[in-house]
Design a protein around this motif. Structure first.
Motif, short mmCIF file in Angstrom:
data_model
loop_
_atom_site.label_atom_id
_atom_site.label_comp_id
_atom_site.label_asym_id
_atom_site.label_seq_id
_atom_site.Cartn_x
_atom_site.Cartn_y
_atom_site.Cartn_z
N VAL A 66 -0.14 7.50 -2.71
CA VAL A 66 -1.31 8.32 -3.02
C VAL A 66 -2.41 7.96 -2.03
O VAL A 66 -2.83 6.81 -1.95
N GLY A 67 -2.85 8.95 -1.26
CA GLY A 67 -3.84 8.68 -0.22
C GLY A 67 -3.30 7.67 0.77
O GLY A 67 -2.13 7.72 1.18
N LEU A 68 -4.14 6.72 1.15
CA LEU A 68 -3.71 5.65 2.05
C LEU A 68 -3.16 4.46 1.27
O LEU A 68 -2.86 3.42 1.85
N GLY A 69 -3.02 4.63 -0.05
CA GLY A 69 -2.55 3.56 -0.91
C GLY A 69 -3.61 3.23 -1.96
O GLY A 69 -4.81 3.30 -1.70
N THR A 70 -3.16 2.89 -3.16
CA THR A 70 -4.09 2.55 -4.24
C THR A 70 -3.55 1.35 -5.00
O THR A 70 -2.33 1.16 -5.13
N ALA A 71 -4.48 0.55 -5.54
CA ALA A 71 -4.10 -0.56 -6.41
C ALA A 71 -3.81 0.00 -7.80
O ALA A 71 -4.68 0.57 -8.44
N THR A 72 -2.57 -0.13 -8.24
CA THR A 72 -2.16 0.47 -9.50
C THR A 72 -2.99 -0.04 -10.67
O THR A 72 -3.39 0.72 -11.56
N LEU A 73 -3.28 -1.34 -10.69
CA LEU A 73 -4.00 -1.93 -11.82
C LEU A 73 -5.50 -1.67 -11.75
O LEU A 73 -6.23 -2.07 -12.66
N ALA A 74 -5.97 -1.01 -10.71
CA ALA A 74 -7.39 -0.65 -10.65
C ALA A 74 -7.73 0.41 -11.68
O ALA A 74 -8.89 0.58 -12.05
N ALA A 75 -6.73 1.13 -12.16
CA ALA A 75 -6.95 2.21 -13.13
C ALA A 75 -6.02 2.01 -14.33
O ALA A 75 -4.81 2.18 -14.19
N PRO A 76 -6.55 1.65 -15.50
CA PRO A 76 -5.70 1.50 -16.69
C PRO A 76 -4.93 2.76 -17.03
O PRO A 76 -3.96 2.70 -17.79
N VAL A 77 -5.35 3.90 -16.47
CA VAL A 77 -4.71 5.18 -16.77
C VAL A 77 -3.20 5.14 -16.52
O VAL A 77 -2.44 5.89 -17.13
N HIS A 78 -2.74 4.25 -15.64
CA HIS A 78 -1.30 4.17 -15.35
C HIS A 78 -0.50 3.55 -16.49
O HIS A 78 0.72 3.70 -16.53
N GLY A 79 -1.17 2.84 -17.40
CA GLY A 79 -0.46 2.25 -18.53
C GLY A 79 0.62 1.28 -18.11
O GLY A 79 1.70 1.23 -18.71
N THR A 80 0.34 0.47 -17.09
CA THR A 80 1.36 -0.42 -16.53
C THR A 80 1.95 -1.34 -17.58
O THR A 80 3.16 -1.64 -17.55
N THR A 512 -9.87 4.02 -3.78
CA THR A 512 -11.09 3.35 -3.35
C THR A 512 -12.19 4.36 -3.04
O THR A 512 -11.92 5.50 -2.64
N GLY A 513 -13.42 3.93 -3.22
CA GLY A 513 -14.56 4.79 -2.93
C GLY A 513 -14.63 5.18 -1.47
O GLY A 513 -15.05 6.29 -1.13
N LYS A 514 -14.22 4.27 -0.58
CA LYS A 514 -14.27 4.59 0.85
C LYS A 514 -13.26 5.68 1.20
O LYS A 514 -13.54 6.55 2.04
N GLN A 515 -12.08 5.65 0.57
CA GLN A 515 -11.14 6.75 0.81
C GLN A 515 -11.74 8.08 0.38
O GLN A 515 -11.60 9.08 1.07
N ARG A 516 -12.40 8.08 -0.76
CA ARG A 516 -12.99 9.33 -1.25
C ARG A 516 -14.02 9.87 -0.27
O ARG A 516 -14.07 11.08 0.00
N ARG A 517 -14.84 8.97 0.30
CA ARG A 517 -15.87 9.43 1.25
C ARG A 517 -15.24 10.00 2.51
O ARG A 517 -15.72 10.99 3.07
N VAL A 518 -14.14 9.38 2.97
CA VAL A 518 -13.46 9.90 4.16
C VAL A 518 -12.90 11.29 3.89
O VAL A 518 -13.07 12.22 4.69
N GLU A 621 9.03 -4.43 10.43
CA GLU A 621 10.23 -5.16 10.06
C GLU A 621 10.51 -5.04 8.57
O GLU A 621 11.66 -5.15 8.13
N LEU A 622 9.45 -4.85 7.79
CA LEU A 622 9.59 -4.73 6.35
C LEU A 622 8.44 -3.87 5.83
O LEU A 622 7.30 -4.04 6.25
N HIS A 623 8.75 -2.94 4.95
CA HIS A 623 7.69 -2.11 4.36
C HIS A 623 8.06 -1.79 2.93
O HIS A 623 8.82 -0.86 2.65
N THR A 624 7.54 -2.59 2.00
CA THR A 624 7.66 -2.31 0.57
C THR A 624 6.25 -2.13 0.03
O THR A 624 5.27 -2.45 0.72
N PRO A 625 6.10 -1.64 -1.19
CA PRO A 625 4.73 -1.39 -1.67
C PRO A 625 3.80 -2.58 -1.59
O PRO A 625 2.64 -2.44 -1.19
N GLU A 626 4.26 -3.78 -1.95
CA GLU A 626 3.37 -4.94 -1.99
C GLU A 626 3.60 -5.91 -0.84
O GLU A 626 2.99 -6.99 -0.82
N HIS A 627 4.44 -5.57 0.11
CA HIS A 627 4.74 -6.50 1.21
C HIS A 627 5.04 -5.71 2.48
O HIS A 627 5.96 -4.89 2.51
#
Length: 721
Positions: A66-80, A512-518, A621-627
């Protein structure tokens, strides 16, 4: 009969509330999915990514899609950390999602039933109140509002817990259950619904208890118990709330929402007539709640509830909540925000209609109960006059409306049927059950115009022209023009996330707010944004040809899919300026600025200007969501590695094993300074506050279990008596 000790009537009511939602949502069982704004476009993609992460053996903390990437736990809406999400691991995922949502509709109805029973309503009347929580206009609209179905399902249970806590005897299991219900509201995704549940439960608990005991004994008893329950709920939900608080400063809500943004989707005062008459608002209208219809029979019975303290409390509470729901149309919501600062972080005043719906649903049930329980109707004449006035208002509104579904015949039919059922039920108790099918038919027929259906295969099967993601490489990106209509055929919002496709700008409250402004700055410069963010796919308004883009396929609805050759997700730049965000946005929008060769760095720790001519290249060399691991070569002097990935405080980087500072580049991206030579850059994301939240939640769970458990000393004490 007490709701906690069901007899045959209660069992029939429970069965009816389990079956009633299927009257409207039965197509779910035939491979259909409600096409209602957020459900297919945000809810399904987010839950699909959660499911994939859990099956992969990891906790979803970063969403690169989503966008350039988002922290999932930044929004409780995900119900992680919402426990019922585990149901998504069983069976076909799209069907499991819809059945999970449908199960919460049943849960809401049962909670509404139990709450009405606690206020003295007989089983069939209380069940009719429960149906309002399932099929009322507000409840049906929640299917288009993401996680709200889940959070609101626990509201009647949380309110019921507070009502029970107002009783003389303190039952520890009730205290634990109340805390659990409030915690599940937060874990399901919307902690702000706590406010509605708490206000409703505290008001009902006080009103019910004070009718027999007076005000202060109930207040002295209820206030500390409610405080303990809410504190315990906060501990239980800390694993979701604490990371969100840590990440709040980097989100769009940092410092609170501007009043204009917070008051979007304010309830129009003219729509009050919708409580009496079904609306004809479009399914995808720009509003949170597309219908406020409560059922003509329910609203007509509300004035019959009398003038008891509890009914007056419900009326006042409904009026205040309605005034708050008006949002920008009155000053009341602004006053509330000033009085309660946490409300400055809440969007959409229409959410306050939850309290209006609950109050009027209970008043309708209590009114019907009063009519049925009264031996002499002469003392009801003032209430009957008020009900007749509402019926006349409904007739006038129906005559003015051009929609046949809200016409006068409907009003006459429902009003007449209700009067006939109540008269018959006063003579024969079994006829009381006719109230329930009357309410179900009324609400489901009105709600059917607000539910659009789509083939579930549109969510399961990606279009063949989108290609396949390459393992270990960054996910392909798709830009969606915000001005398009949003139909599923045009790949809107986050629809491609389950197929490994990143959507830009996408939708996520944790962005992030900066993504929104861009994005706000680049909204009308699709091709320039594509070059800046390395976007391969673009959904644009249909045009004969777009320079630099390959036409792939028409998507219908005035949209066409185009393809652009990727230029790489990383750039090594020898030139960098240190500028504030306003200057950076102006430069990025300027046709004279080359974002491919010069970086714009935000002032802060590690920020430094570069004036050289270094160059280089990087390989993933490696591209996973958190690494993410890169191998980069830099020549010609020091340089800044700019990645077209979002900056977030949870990211940590090392260069050749040594800690490195990540700076803001191009406003919202990650930048790392490199010396000449070959380097291995390793980046990992860990959600700030996660371990603190986990510890607090464990403490809360231990405390809750201690309340529920019956200790040996208690058993011995009871045995001795």
């Amino acid at each position: 009969m007490d709701a906690g000790h069901p007899g045959n009537g209660a069992r029939w009511a429970w069965g009816a509330l389990v079956v009633a939602p299927l009257v409207l949502f039965f197509p779910i069982l035939f491979d259909r999915v409600p096409d209602m704004r957020d459900l297919p476009r945000f809810v399904w993609p987010a839950r699909a990514l959660w499911r994939a992460a859990i099956l992969d053996g990891r906790l979803p903390q970063w969403n690169p899609l989503v966008g350039l990437g988002t922290a999932t736990l930044a929004a409780p809406v995900h119900g992680t950390f919402y426990p019922p999400n585990l149901l998504l691991l069983v069976g076909p995922p799209v069907l499991a999602l819809c059945l999970m949502w449908l199960g919460h509709v049943v849960l809401a109805g049962l909670g509404g039933y139990a709450l009405a029973r606690q206020l003295g309503c007989r089983a069939p009347v209380a069940a009719a109140s429960g149906v309002v929580w399932q099929l009322g206009g507000f409840a049906t609209s929640l299917w288009s509002a993401g996680e709200k179905i889940l959070t609101c399902a626990w509201v009647p249970w949380a309110a019921l817990g507070l009502v029970l806590l107002a009783e003389r005897e303190l039952r520890r299991r009730v205290l634990a259950g109340t805390a659990a219900a409030f915690a599940l509201i937060a874990l399901a995704g919307d902690p702000f619904i706590w406010l509605h549940a708490a206000v409703l439960g505290l008001a009902l608990g006080w009103a019910k208890g004070s009718e027999s005991e007076g005000t202060w004994p109930v207040v002295r008893r209820l206030a500390p118990r409610a405080l303990v329950a809410l504190l315990l709920a906060g501990l239980l939900a800390a694993i979701s709330l604490v990371p969100a608080l840590y990440l709040l400063g980097d989100s769009e809500r940092s410092g609170g929402l501007a009043l204009e943004a917070a008051e979007r989707w304010s309830f129009l005062p003219a729509r009050v007539i919708e409580f009496l008459l079904p609306s004809n608002n479009p399914i995808h209208a720009d509003m949170l709640i597309t219908s406020a219809y409560l059922g003509l029979g329910v609203v007509l019975c509300a004035p019959l509830a009398g003038r008891r303290r509890i009914t007056m409390t419900l009326l006042i509470l409904a009026a205040l909540a309605l005034a708050a729901a008006f949002g920008r149309h009155t000053l009341f919501n602004g006053v509330l925000r000033a009085m309660f600062p946490p409300l400055s972080y809440m969007r959409y005043p229409e959410k306050h209609l939850l309290v209006v719906t609950a109050c009027l649903g209970l008043l309708g049930a209590m009114g019907a109960e009063r009519v049925l329980a009264s031996g002499d109707t002469r003392h009801l004449r003032h209430s009957l006059t008020a009900a007749a006035g509402l019926l006349i208002a409904a007739l006038v509104g129906a005559l003015v409306s051009n929609d046949p579904s809200t016409g006068a015949p409907r009003v006459i039919l429902i009003g007449g049927a209700l009067a006939g059922v109540l008269v018959l039920a006063r003579r024969k108790a079994a006829a009381t059950w006719l109230v329930l099918p009357l309410v179900v038919m009324d609400l489901s027929s009105a709600a059917s115009t607000h539910v659009n259906w789509a083939d579930a295969r549109q969510l399961r099967e990606p279009p063949p022209y989108l290609g396949v993601r390459v393992e270990g490489a960054p996910p392909p990106r798709l830009y969606y023009t915000p001005s398009l209509d949003g139909s599923l055929a045009t790949l809107p919002d986050n629809l491609g996330n389950p197929w490994g496709i990143a959507h830009l700008p996408g939708f996520d409250p944790g962005r992030t707010g900066k993504q929104r402004r861009v994005w706000d700055a680049m909204v009308n410069q699709a091709q320039r944004a594509a070059a800046l963010f390395d976007i391969e796919w673009l959904v644009l308004p249909t045009a004969p040809a777009v320079p630099g883009l390959q036409t792939i396929a028409p998507l219908g609805e005035g949209a066409t899919l185009f393809h652009r050759t990727s230029t790489g997700r990383t750039r090594v730049m020898g030139r960098a300026r240190v500028v504030d965000d306003a200057t950076a946005i102006a430069l990025l929008r300027s046709s004279g600025f080359a974002s491919e060769s010069e970086a714009l760095v935000a002032p802060g720790e590690g920020a430094a200007a570069l004036h050289g001519s270094a160059w280089g290249a990087c390989n993933h060399e490696l591209h996973t969501p958190e690494h993410v691991r890169l191998r980069c070569t830099v020549e010609g002097g020091p340089a800044l590695l700019v990645q077209s990935e979002a900056w977030s405080p949870g990211w940590r980087a090392t260069v050749d094993g040594h800690p490195a500072t990540i700076v803001h580049a191009q406003i919202a991206m990650r930048g790392i300074y490199l010396d000449p030579g070959e380097h291995v850059i390793d980046q990992r994301f860990h959600s700030p506050g996660l371990w603190t939240g986990l510890l607090l939640s464990v403490l809360g769970l231990v405390a809750t279990l201690a309340l529920v458990r019956r200790w040996p000393c208690e058993r011995r004490g009871r045995g001795s008596r």
